[in-house]
Design an enzyme around this catalytic site. Structure first.
Site, mmCIF file in Angstrom:
data_model
loop_
_atom_site.group_PDB
_atom_site.id
_atom_site.type_symbol
_atom_site.label_atom_id
_atom_site.label_comp_id
_atom_site.label_asym_id
_atom_site.label_seq_id
_atom_site.Cartn_x
_atom_site.Cartn_y
_atom_site.Cartn_z
ATOM 1 C CE LYS A 83 -4.243 0.828 2.587
ATOM 2 N NZ LYS A 83 -4.812 0.659 3.920
HETATM 3 C C1 E4P Z 1 -8.171 1.511 4.368
HETATM 4 O O1 E4P Z 1 -7.434 0.742 3.833
HETATM 5 C C2 E4P Z 1 -7.912 2.210 5.625
HETATM 6 O O2 E4P Z 1 -7.137 1.360 6.438
HETATM 7 C C3 E4P Z 1 -9.141 2.515 6.402
HETATM 8 O O3 E4P Z 1 -10.309 2.079 5.757
HETATM 9 C C4 E4P Z 1 -9.217 3.889 6.961
HETATM 10 O O4 E4P Z 1 -10.411 4.036 7.670
HETATM 11 P P1 E4P Z 1 -10.675 5.178 8.737
HETATM 12 O O5 E4P Z 1 -11.051 6.424 8.004
HETATM 13 O O6 E4P Z 1 -11.822 4.657 9.555
HETATM 14 O O7 E4P Z 1 -9.416 5.341 9.544
#
Ligand code: E4P
Length: 217
Positions: A83
């Site tokens: 990522k």
């Molecule tokens: C996605 O890959 C992220 O880890 C995640 O969905 C972020 O979510 P949040 O806005 O609840 O922190």
């Protein structure tokens, strides 16, 4: 539509995998920091539990360092998806990693142009953060609709991974729009199992059954 768990917690993953509904896992530096310990060891353990894509995020911010870190993360297990954040360096790193046939999830996507650019450099996934857009009175699901339309129109292979999910209705809307993946915190998956009419219905079925058994000669 695939369902991924958005967590770095092994116990949460262990509890849901046996149900057969977990297609993959996403993590991020905040989620990994919450777990403590060695993040790479945790990613390895997640890959043992889940036979599907497991996103592990780089913390480097300069493209060459991102590429090095991304290659190290990808070497942990064949299920690892690297990522990278949507920055100029992240886009450049994505291009290089995709050229190495490493799957990349470009994260922190908040506009359709960001998603288009990520797809053009070979991202395997883009992660629009819909909850964070909703939080600032923007239309998170509207962004998903735009990205799905663009990818369909231009036959991009990049998958739309709906992230920052806040509740079951986000799952429903993502599925209706044709998103490829919805990554959910465990609390959202658990909420999908709760319905008062199911509970009331089951209670009545069992009571009726017991009554009938008791009155049998
Ligand atoms: C996605 O890959 C992220 O880890 C995640 O969905 C972020 O979510 P949040 O806005 O609840 O922190």
């Amino acid at each position: 539509m695939k369902i991924f768990l958005d967590t770095g917690n092994l116990k949460e993953i262990e509890a849901l995998v046996p149900l057969g509904i977990v297609d993959g896992v996403t993590t991020n530096p905040s989620l990994m920091a919450k777990e403590g310990g060695d993040p790479r060891a945790i990613i390895r353990s997640i890959c043992e539990l889940v036979q599907g894509p497991v996103s592990a995020e780089v913390v480097a911010t300069e493209w060459q360092a991102m590429v090095t870190e991304g290659r190290e993360l990808a070497a942990i297990d064949s299920h690892v998806v690297v990522k990278v954040p949507f920055t100029r360096d992240g886009v450049r790193a994505c291009k290089v990693l995709a050229g190495d046939e490493i799957r990349v999830n470009v994260t922190l996507i908040f506009s359709a142009t960001q998603a288009l650019i990520a797809a053009k450099v070979g991202a395997a996934y883009v992660s629009p953060f819909i909850g964070r857009l909703d939080d600032i009175a923007s239309d998170g699901m509207g962004l998903v609709r735009q990205i799905v339309d663009i990818f369909d129109a231009h036959q991009f292979m990049t998958e739309v991974l709906v992230a920052s999910v806040r509740g079951p209705m986000h799952i429903v809307e993502a599925a209706r729009m044709g998103a490829d993946v919805c990554t959910c915190p465990v609390s959202v998956v658990e909420a999908c199992f709760k319905h008062p009419l199911t509970d009331i219905g089951l209670e009545k079925f069992l009571k009726d059954w017991e009554k009938a058994q008791a009155s049998r000669p």
